[in-house]
Each structure stands twice: as C-alpha cells, then as structure tokens.
Write an enzyme that holds these catalytic residues in place. Structure first.
Site, short mmCIF file in Angstrom:
data_model
loop_
_atom_site.label_atom_id
_atom_site.label_comp_id
_atom_site.label_asym_id
_atom_site.label_seq_id
_atom_site.Cartn_x
_atom_site.Cartn_y
_atom_site.Cartn_z
N ASP A 1 9.89 5.76 15.20
CA ASP A 1 9.69 7.19 14.95
C ASP A 1 10.14 7.97 16.18
O ASP A 1 9.66 7.73 17.29
CB ASP A 1 8.21 7.45 14.65
CG ASP A 1 7.93 8.92 14.36
OD1 ASP A 1 8.88 9.70 14.16
OD2 ASP A 1 6.74 9.30 14.34
N ASP B 1 10.42 11.91 17.39
CA ASP B 1 10.03 13.28 17.08
C ASP B 1 10.64 14.21 18.11
O ASP B 1 10.48 14.00 19.32
CB ASP B 1 8.51 13.41 17.08
CG ASP B 1 8.04 14.70 16.42
OD1 ASP B 1 8.68 15.76 16.68
OD2 ASP B 1 7.06 14.67 15.67
N GLU C 1 0.83 -1.21 0.00
CA GLU C 1 0.00 0.00 0.00
C GLU C 1 0.86 1.25 0.00
O GLU C 1 1.83 1.37 0.75
CB GLU C 1 -0.92 0.06 1.22
CG GLU C 1 -1.77 1.34 1.21
CD GLU C 1 -2.52 1.62 2.50
OE1 GLU C 1 -3.27 2.62 2.54
OE2 GLU C 1 -2.36 0.86 3.46
#
Length: 387
Positions: A111, A113, A46
């Site tokens: 991830d 941040d 996807e």
C-alpha cells in the site's frame, strides 16, 4: 474524456445500477478462485462490506459467483474489502472453536499512500488531497522491478485506490502462502524510508550499497529532475530549500564515502510503504472495482506499460459510467450485445462505458495467471510421466 460531476449524496442511487450492470463479477470470481486451486479456496475467503452510515460487516463469504453477486447486489456496499482465505467458512466463524479458525493464505499486498509524501512534496498537500501524478508514476517502475526480480514473483496487479493511493496485489502462489514472518521480511527488505514525522533524515546508505537500491536509483535518476526540481520545485522557496539542505551531513567535507545526493533522491522519491498492511495475513485491503465514496472514482487496475501516461483524474467516476449507460447504442455495440452474453444472460454493459479498458486489463491479468497455472500443471504432469 466526458466528465460528470460526482455528488456523494447520489451514491445510494448509483450503487444498485453499478453492481447490477457494471461490476465485473465473472473476472472477479475467476481471479479469487485461482482455478479452484484447493477445495473451498473461494468459499473460505473473507469479504468485508462497509455500508451506508459506516456500518461495517466483516466475515462475509460465498459458495460461488452467483451467491456473491446476489449478496452484493442485495447489500450494495459503499466499499468492499478483501481478506484472507481461512481454515473454515468466515461466515461460520462464530460456530468454530476458538483457536481453530485461522487465516491461512492471502495475496502479498503493498500500500502506497500519497499523504505519506507530504513532508517532501509542495503540491497537493491540503485537503482534499488529490493523487499526485508524478509521485504515482515514479513509484510504479521501482515497485515493478523489485518484487518480481528479487523474489521471482510474476503476477503483480497494481490498482489505483480511487483517491490518493495505489495498491499492489502479488498473486503468485508462493506469495499467497507466505507466513506473517515471511511477509514482514519482504516488507522490511523493500522499505528504505525510516523514522516518523520528527525524523529529518529518513534514508541512510552504507557501503556496499545493496544491488536493489542501485536498481531503484537508476529509475529515480531518470525522473528526478522532472519530478523533484520541476514538478515539485523542491528548491523553489527558502523553506523547501532548507529542507533539502537539512539532509546534507555537517561532516560532508570529511566523509570518505558520501551518498548524500542519492539519499536525498531516495527520501524524496522512493515508495513509502505502509508496512503493517503487508505484514498481516488477515489484513483487509480495499478491493479492485470498489467505489471510493468521497471521490466516486472506481478502484481500477493500472496498465504498467503506460504508467507514465496514467492520470488519476482520468479514472471514471461511478456517476460518469452510469450516465454512459444511457447513451444510445452504436451499431457496433448492438452487434456485440447480441454476440456476447454474460453468465446471467445479460449484456456486458461495462463495454459501453469508460470502465471497459480497465476491465479488459483485469481480464488480461486473470487470463495470464490462468495460462501460467495450466502450463505449470502440464509441466508437473510431464515430470510424473518421466518417472
């Protein structure tokens, strides 16, 4: 490095040029195809596009590199996200019986941040919050050691998000095949920072201290003084000093085992993972070489061998690399353009821009994976011959 001011309003005009002449489609396809490891592996992947005015288009999929190129160049997405490899073609998901369309595999992703560090850093906290160089530099060596050494992963690609974050793509076959429970276990294992905004003390150590925490502390201790005491100046004001003192337990004089200094170091420096990003097999993550719409910076791979020299502000913007295409070619560039052709018979234009070194890193990463995969196939072949 030459600089060109980025105007977000110019993005619709720059994206067609970027996707037509600069996006590394060949290496990108080789990466996600994994040598055609199983039938329809790439075809069942996807992709998600964010278009102008925040129009969100999910469940995109492509038969091959050419189809992917044509569709991306047609839609010129502001952002590209990569999702899972599904049991069926994602673009046909509406025709699949409910419950049959399942996410099967995806890279294990992490991830980090920089906004998650706002409670422990003094600079770069207010919008627009640029990436903090030292915080990023500190995060990488720790993350580099842990997934590879503790879990046997070899193929880790670290990518700058384009603004204030970094992503890690763990591309080993074992990582891609992890279940949601397995991903959750890895993410929780690597997470030390616990508690939300209202939690003052977010790190609690106990005897015996786990070996991976000891290894993390070795990295942090080497950089703590420069990062925390000098760069962040965490003792530079009464407010910031009080924050540090709040982490020291009241019963310090009566404690038989005190890890207060190490807990403070970890709370200020240890990577803060978004665990939810890592847990889900079907979770979307921003693609390498996607453009950050607000900063214009390209989401590029990072050279871990030179991580201490990495500066987010040196990452090229789309406006810069498009401008660099207009420079007159040097004699050397003219020679390369004649000798090297891409699959669509066009020049490898990125080589004339600041994007070149990042595409080279990406190409090296993909090449190393391919060589490792070939070696594994040869090894399996030799074992079969032995029988």
């Amino acid at each position: 490095m030459p600089t060109t001011d980025y105007d977000p309003g110019s993005l619709p005009d720059l994206l067609p040029l970027y996707y037509k002449r600069l996006f590394p489609f060949s290496q990108y396809f080789r990466w996600l195809n994994y040598g055609g490891v199983t039938k329809n592996y790439f075809q069942n992947r996807e992709f998600s596009f964010t278009l102008k005015d925040d129009i969100y288009v999910r469940y995109q999929s492509f038969s091959n590199q050419s189809e992917m190129e044509k569709e991306i160049q047609k839609m010129n997405p502001y952002k590209i996200d990569i999702g899972a490899v599904y049991s069926h073609r994602p673009n046909q998901h509406n025709t699949i019986k409910s419950g049959v369309f399942q996410a099967l595999e995806k890279e294990l992703v992490f991830d980090i941040d920089m906004t998650d560090y706002d409670d422990v850093r003094r600079c770069c906290r207010h919008p627009p919050p640029p990436p903090n160089k030292m915080a990023v530099s500190l995060s990488f060596p720790v993350r580099l050691a842990l997934p590879s050494e503790d879990f046997g992963f070899r193929h880790l690609m670290w990518v700058f998000s384009g603004r204030r974050g970094v992503h890690c793509w763990v591309c080993d076959e074992a990582a891609r095949k992890l279940s949601a429970a397995g991903r959750s276990a890895v993410a929780e294992y690597l997470s030390l920072i616990r508690g939300g905004e209202d939690t003052v003390k977010k790190v609690q150590l106990s005897d015996p201290v786990h070996p991976f925490i000891k290894e993390s502390l070795k990295v942090i201790e080497q950089r703590f003084e420069k990062y925390a005491l000098v760069e962040q100046d965490i003792l530079g004001s009464k407010e910031s000093t009080d924050k540090v003192l709040a982490l020291v337990p009241d019963d310090i004089l009566y404690s038989s085992s005190f890890y207060g200094d190490k807990e403070i170091m970890l709370q200020y420096c240890y990577p803060r993972l978004d665990v939810n990003v890592s847990k889900g097999v079907n979770h979307l993550l921003k693609s390498p070489f996607s453009v950050h719409p607000k900063t214009g910076r390209i989401s590029v791979p990072i050279d871990l061998k030179a991580i201490d020299k990495f500066d987010p502000f040196d990452v090229p913007t789309i406006s810069l690399i498009c401008e660099e295409l207009d420079r007159p070619k040097t004699a050397e560039e003219k020679g390369e353009a004649t000798a090297i052709q891409t699959e669509n018979n066009g020049e490898q234009h990125y080589k004339r821009t600041s994007l070149a070194k990042y595409v080279k890193l990406f190409d090296q990463f993909v090449e190393e994976m391919e060589q490792c995969r070939k070696g594994e196939l040869l090894r399996k072949s030799d074992l079969q011959k032995d029988f």
